[in-house]
Design an enzyme around this catalytic site. Sequence first.
Site, PDB file in Angstrom:
ATOM      1  CG  HIS A 275     -36.645 -21.337  13.962  1.00 43.70           C
ATOM      2  ND1 HIS A 275     -36.324 -22.368  13.101  1.00 43.70           N
ATOM      3  CD2 HIS A 275     -36.677 -21.894  15.198  1.00 43.70           C
ATOM      4  CE1 HIS A 275     -36.158 -23.485  13.787  1.00 43.70           C
ATOM      5  NE2 HIS A 275     -36.375 -23.231  15.056  1.00 43.70           N
ATOM      6  CG  ASP A 287     -36.633 -27.267  15.591  1.00 45.61           C
ATOM      7  OD1 ASP A 287     -36.843 -26.054  15.807  1.00 45.61           O
ATOM      8  OD2 ASP A 287     -35.502 -27.768  15.649  1.00 45.61           O
ATOM      9  CD  GLU A 321     -33.184 -21.694  16.497  1.00 45.13           C
ATOM     10  OE1 GLU A 321     -32.846 -21.902  17.678  1.00 45.13           O
ATOM     11  OE2 GLU A 321     -33.306 -22.621  15.665  1.00 45.13           O
ATOM     12  CD  GLU A 322     -33.001 -25.525  13.750  1.00 46.25           C
ATOM     13  OE1 GLU A 322     -32.056 -25.679  14.539  1.00 46.25           O
ATOM     14  OE2 GLU A 322     -34.132 -25.981  13.960  1.00 46.25           O
ATOM     15  CG  ASP A 349     -37.661 -22.855  18.384  1.00 49.73           C
ATOM     16  OD1 ASP A 349     -37.993 -23.873  17.731  1.00 49.73           O
ATOM     17  OD2 ASP A 349     -36.490 -22.439  18.427  1.00 49.73           O
ATOM     18  CG  HIS A 419     -32.032 -30.640  15.283  1.00 52.43           C
ATOM     19  ND1 HIS A 419     -30.986 -30.210  16.074  1.00 52.43           N
ATOM     20  CD2 HIS A 419     -32.900 -29.584  15.181  1.00 52.43           C
ATOM     21  CE1 HIS A 419     -31.203 -28.944  16.446  1.00 52.43           C
ATOM     22  NE2 HIS A 419     -32.360 -28.553  15.912  1.00 52.43           N
TER      23      HIS A 419
END
Length: 453
Positions: A275, A287, A321-322, A349, A419
Amino acid sequence: MKRILSILFLLPVLTIAQDHSEQITQIYDEALTKGRVYEDLRVLCKEIGNRLSGSPEAAAAVEYTKQLMESYGFDTVYLQPVMVPHWVRGKKEVVRAINSDKHGTYEMNALALGNSVGTGSEGVLAEVIEVSGIDEVNELGKKVEGKIVFYNGQMDPTIINTFGAYGGAVAQRSSGASEAAKYGAKAIIIRSVTNRQDDIPHTGSLRYKALINQIPAVAISTNDADQLSRVLKEQTLNVYIETHCKQLPDVLSYNVIGELRGSEFPDEIIAVGGHLDSWDVGEGAHDDGSGCIQAIEAVRLFKALGIGPKRTLRAVMWMNEENGLRGGREYARVAKEKGEKHIAAIESDAGGFQPLGFSTSGTDEQRAQIKQWKNYFLPYRVWDFDQNGGGADIGPLRSQGTLLIGLRPSTQKYFIYHHTPADVFEAVDQRELELGAASMSAMMYLLDREGLK
């Protein structure tokens, strides 16, 4: 003469199972000596940076990956439109403990959760009540009314697969706000979902439930969570929260798709991707910049080695995606609408760490076929083919009969960076990233040459 005839009779049987070892060695050698994945990831991270859906940086990443695949001579490169949410963080968050007995008034390291509403400049000031999880909120019920609920559930350190530990703790982030709001809570604070003790807060997406009041939600670092818990054991404490995040109208974005057309079975598609969006902190290196650039590299290796695919190979950069999964869903919708046949989809991912194996989601026959190829990967310490699963963005393809495959790297360090502002290019190891790209390319090669039963 009889002996010669016997040998000739056996030859077709002996040559049925083709040995792909030499070609797979060439794929790994090319990736490890002439690979482009590390430099391409550097550009994505350092020259574009974080790429939250709807942001100018996300738009720049779309253009960069499109131009990158064009520069590598992919047969077709195109953009697939998709409407995505546009959430913005706004000014820096303030989370402040007020007049604690031992520490006075002090600040905590905090990030608003993605999709959260903001407090505005007036903020929220209320007494804090600590819980270990959603079940405890439901037990307390109306006792949380007018309070800030502090979710202090931890990832279980005894679970070796850290994604399993993450799954056991993440519900407080994704659902905690609505669960507390239905009993009248004013806001929530969560312990960052990580297995590391440090001062770095972790963001991530929450989901508000329909017809329940939307309340602000923030994450604090694990060190701050431990201190807040200690203070609450000694006294009643008020906390002030101020955030300025908000949800703007949806905007147009794109999945980015690059293809090498198959020569024998062009209507059979093998997709590989990650993503393209990331959170708005850090650089989205693990990520999921790693997964996106690994996917491009996996297809580029075919071009570099002059391997003409039998089936159509696609590198796909999914958007959103997030905080929405809009890209993966739209890709599957369009594939179904066009009657496309994806025989397999591979997703990376889980970070650009050392690859250990592949997980699969498909029929028993499909999974058994993938496991038969394990020996091709053992020289590269890629050994784990027993796990179930695929990936979030390829998940919507499963209903169309697609075999889902997830690249599974070592999980031990992933949730240090997940994140956070620490998810930057420098956190990615070049050799591990190259090995992951080569493993994805090798799996594509076997699927391309052998097809699926």
